[in-house]
Design a protein around this motif. Sequence first.
Motif, short mmCIF file in Angstrom:
data_model
loop_
_atom_site.label_atom_id
_atom_site.label_comp_id
_atom_site.label_asym_id
_atom_site.label_seq_id
_atom_site.Cartn_x
_atom_site.Cartn_y
_atom_site.Cartn_z
N UNK A 187 1.08 -1.71 -0.25
CA UNK A 187 -0.29 0.29 0.09
C UNK A 187 0.47 1.32 -0.08
N UNK A 188 2.19 1.12 -0.03
CA UNK A 188 3.27 1.85 -0.09
C UNK A 188 3.12 2.67 1.17
N UNK B 119 8.08 5.10 5.80
CA UNK B 119 7.64 6.16 7.35
C UNK B 119 7.20 4.56 7.92
N UNK C 169 10.21 3.97 10.23
CA UNK C 169 10.52 5.29 10.94
C UNK C 169 9.35 5.49 11.86
N UNK C 170 8.80 5.29 11.74
CA UNK C 170 7.12 6.06 12.53
C UNK C 170 7.59 4.78 13.68
N UNK D 152 18.69 3.06 -1.88
CA UNK D 152 18.92 4.18 -1.44
C UNK D 152 17.83 4.61 -0.44
N UNK D 153 16.22 4.03 -0.21
CA UNK D 153 15.72 4.46 0.89
C UNK D 153 16.26 3.80 2.49
N UNK E 77 -1.47 8.63 3.87
CA UNK E 77 0.21 7.95 4.04
C UNK E 77 0.41 6.72 3.36
N UNK E 78 -0.69 6.28 2.62
CA UNK E 78 -0.55 5.35 2.67
C UNK E 78 -1.54 5.09 0.87
N UNK F 250 1.81 7.56 -1.25
CA UNK F 250 2.79 8.21 0.55
C UNK F 250 3.07 8.99 0.08
N UNK G 150 6.42 10.21 1.45
CA UNK G 150 7.15 9.95 2.16
C UNK G 150 8.24 8.64 1.52
N UNK G 151 7.88 8.10 0.28
CA UNK G 151 8.72 7.47 -0.38
C UNK G 151 10.08 8.27 -0.58
N UNK G 152 11.31 7.75 1.05
CA UNK G 152 12.45 9.20 0.78
C UNK G 152 13.31 8.29 -1.06
N UNK G 153 12.88 6.74 -1.46
CA UNK G 153 13.31 6.86 -2.89
C UNK G 153 13.21 7.80 -4.09
N UNK H 195 2.13 5.36 11.15
CA UNK H 195 2.38 6.18 9.92
C UNK H 195 2.13 7.33 9.20
N UNK I 274 3.32 9.58 12.29
CA UNK I 274 4.60 10.15 12.54
C UNK I 274 5.38 9.83 11.66
N UNK I 275 6.44 8.83 11.46
CA UNK I 275 6.55 8.23 9.90
C UNK I 275 7.17 9.14 9.11
N UNK I 276 5.57 9.61 8.44
CA UNK I 276 5.29 10.51 7.13
C UNK I 276 6.08 11.70 7.33
N UNK J 71 7.84 13.02 10.12
CA UNK J 71 9.28 13.07 10.35
C UNK J 71 10.40 12.99 8.49
N UNK J 72 9.42 12.24 8.35
CA UNK J 72 10.19 11.88 7.11
C UNK J 72 10.13 12.43 5.91
#
Lengths: 272, 578
Positions: free
Chosen positions: A162-163, A167, A170-171, A201-202, B112-113, B241, B243-246, B279, B281-283, B285-286
Motif C-alpha cells: 500500500x506504500x 514512513x 521509521x514511525x 537508497x531509502x 500515509x498510504x 505516500x 514519504x517515499x524517500x527513495x 504511519x 509520525x513516520x510520514x 518525520x521523513x
Amino acid sequence: MFLGTSSGAGKSFVCALACRHFSKKGMDAVPFKASNLSLLSHRTEDGGEIGVGQALQAVASGKKPEGRMNPILLRPSGKGSIDVRVLGSSVYRISPGCKPGAESLIGHALESFDALASRHDLVVCEGSGSPVELNLMDNDVANLRMARERGIPCVIVADIERGGAFAAVYGTWLLTPEKDRGLLKGFLINRFRGDPSILWDGIGKIETMTGMECLGIIPYVDVDLPAEDSPGGGGAFRMPDSGKYLKALDAVLDACGDSVDFARMEGIASGN
Amino acid sequence: MKTKIGDGIGDVPAERHGPDGDCPYFPCHYPGQDCTLCYCPFYPCRDERFGEWIESKKLGKAWSCLHCVLPHKAGAVDDVISLRDEMGERDLFDLIAERHGPKGKAVMVLGATSDAGKSVVCAALCRMLSRRGWAVIPYKSQNMSLNSRVLRGGREVSMIQELQSRAAGVRTPPHQINPILMKPLGDSTSAVYVNGEPVGTYGVTEYYGDFVPNEGRAALAESLSFLKSRYDFIVMEGAGSPAEINIYDVDLANMGAANEADADCILVVNAEWGGSFAYAAGTVALIPEKDRRRIRGVVINNVRGSTRGLVEGGKILEKITGVPFLGAIPHIELDLPKEDSECFRGAKRFGRGKTTVAVVRYPRISNFTDFDPLPFEDVTVVLADAADEISVADAVILPGSKNPASDLEWMVGRGIDRALRGMVGKVPILGIGGGYAMLGKNFGAHGGLGIVDVAFDTDNPRPSAKVSAKYGELPVEGYSVSPSAEPHGGNGLFSLKGGAWEGYHDPDWMVMGTEINGIFDLPGFRDAFLRMIEGFDSPTTGVNHGDRVEASLDALADAVEGSLDLDILNGIFGGSVF
C-alpha cells in the motif's frame, strides 16, 4: 520477535517463514505469541486454544501445536465485551469499553514463554498489531512489554504493497519509547513487487537514521496460504494439509533467495 | 444586454436576490453562487486573469470566461449595485477584482498510504466549501487510474477528480483539474494523457527521466496557475505516500505539487489496519524539513466503532510531532464510485439481488464504475474471472479494457470465449468500449469473438467525447473514450442527435455493443436492459444514479465536518472559511 507496522503487515507469515527456515536447518525452533485477539482459534491436544497463526507456525517448525505457543486468547463475545481465555480456559470477561489489564495478563504470558524457552533453542515470537498504538500501549502485553521483560530482540515487518513502508518503519521506531529502542534491531520489507534496487537508497537512509539493519526484502509471491483471520466468522479452524502448506512456504523461501538475511536474523536472536 | 466594452454597465437590479434555484441552468457555476447578475456586466473584461480568447465556430474569435465566477459572488454583487453610479466601468471592475477576486488558496490532502481516504476527504472539503458559497475546485497533478471521464471538449481526466468537481458543485470542470492522467497498460508501461489528450506510452524510466522534468513539470505549473487565478480554493489530492524517500525528488504528485501551489497540507491515515500513529509520525518525520512545515494537520480516517481512543492517541501524537490533530473520521458507507485499488482488493460480488449480472473481470478492465447503479436494483453484480461463473449468470457484460488484445487472449485462455458463445441467444450479452471491440469480428490475434458483426479500427480511434443519446425515446447520458467501431449493416443500440446510430443491437440474439460509458446512470436503458433478462420481474428504482451520488456527497461532507476541528481547519485554509 517480529513486530508489525500494522495488522496484516505479514508478521505471522514472516514468523512461519522463519520457523520453516530454521527447522529445515535442523534447529529446534518454536513459535510464540503472548496474546491474540480473534474469533478463530485452534484447539491443541494439550487442551490449549491458540491462534491460527501459531498453529500454522507450529507446523512450519515441525512441532505439534501446544497451548503455550499462544497462552492468552482474547475472544470478542458480542456487544463489545471480550472473553479472556488462558491456556484454553475462560478466566474472566472484560466489559465493553474496558481494556484488558496488562498486569493481570503478563504473568501468564511469561510463564508460557519461559517454559518454551527452557526447552527449545529458538522461540520465534510474533507481536500483535502495531506496537505503538499511542492510546493502547500502556496496556499492551504482546509487543514491547513482552520484549522488555525478557530482553527479546525485535524485527519490524512492514507491508510495502500500500506504500508508505519507510514512513511505517521509521514511525514505529520513532514512537517506541527511547528506553525500548535498543530492542529494535532490524526491519523487513514485505510483499514487494518489482526491482528491489529502487529501494536501496531509502533503506540506507532508514538504517542511518535508526541504527536498525535491513534484514531483507520479501518478494510478493502468489501462493495459496490459509487465511489466518476471520473478521466475520469464527469458531474452529481447520488445519490445511501440512504437506501443501510447507510446499507453499518453501516456494516463498526460494523466491526470497539471498534477499532475506536469515543468518543475520539468527545472529540477532543469539544476541550478536 | 450591452454588446461592447465602453457601453457602461448594463441593467443591474436594485438589490441582490441570491441564488436562483428555479433557473433551469442553476447552479451554472457552483451551488452557493449569487444569480443577481445573470450575465456579467463587465463582459468582455479582456482581463486574462479571468478568461481567454478562443476560436468559436459560431462567433469567430470570442472572449470565453467559462471558468470565471466573479460576478456570482454575493459581495461583488453588492459592490456593483452600490457603486455602479459612482465610478466608471473599468475602475469598478478593478475594484471588484481586487476585493472579490479569487483567493487562489491551495490546500493539499496527503495520504500515509494508498487507500488512505485522500480522495473522499478532498470530496468532503470541496462540498463543505462550496455549500458555504466559496468557488472551489479539486486537483490532482498526476493520477494513475483505469477510470476516466470525458469533459466538455473531449478531454479526458481521472474519474475521481470529476467526482470531486461535482462535490464542488462545478458541472463543467476545466481539464486543468487533472493535468496528467496515466492509464496503466501492464508491464510497467502507461498511456499518458496531458491536459486530457493522449501524448504517448511511457515506461517507468522514461516517465521519470524524460517526461516528469520537462512536460510534466510544465503541465503542473500551467494548470495550477490557471486554477489559482479563477477559484478561491484548490483542494489538491496527493498520490500514495509523500514519504517515499527513495523517489522524493522526482515525485511530482505530492510535495512537488504542494511546493508549486504553495499549498498547506493535511495528512490522512487509514485506521483500518492499525499502526495509524506510526504511519503519521513516520510520514511527517521523513519529509525533508524545508517541506515539512507545509503539513498543518493530521486526520485519522475510516475508524470503525468508537473514535474516542484514536482521538486520545491523536492528542499524544500532536505533542510528539507538533502537527495539530484535526480529528478522527468514522467509517462511512457511501454510494460513490470506487477507485481502482478499492475495487481490486474489495469484494467480488456487489448487491444482493436475485438476478445475477456477470461483469467479466479481465486483468486490464477499465471504466468499471459503469456498473455502480446496478446493485441498487434487484441485481447481484459478480466480477467474474472464470468460465463457470459466467455461464450461470442471467446476463453478461464485457466492460471496457485498457488492453483488449491481451484481455481477449486471457479470455480465450480461460475458456470464457466458449462459455460466451454458448450463451448467445439465451441471455443478454453487452459489450462496452473495449468489450464491444472484443465481441466484434476483427480484433486481436484471435480475430475477435465474432459475436457481433462489427469491425473496429482501434489504430485510428475517433476523439473522446461527451455523448447525449436516446434508447428509443429514453435519454442516455455518457461519454465515449477513443471510439473505433466502423459502420455496419445491422441495428444500432442508441440514436444520436441528428439521427445517426451508435452501437449494435441484435434483439433476436440479445447481443448488444456500445462505445458509450455511463449508460446505466439514467433509469431508461438500465431498466430496459434488465427487462431483457428472462424472468426479471422485480420493480426497479427509477432513480438517476447521479442523485444518489449527490446525496452521498452531502452525507460525506456532514460526517467529515462533524469529525474535524473547524478552528484548526480555518487556520489551514487561511481565515474564517468554515
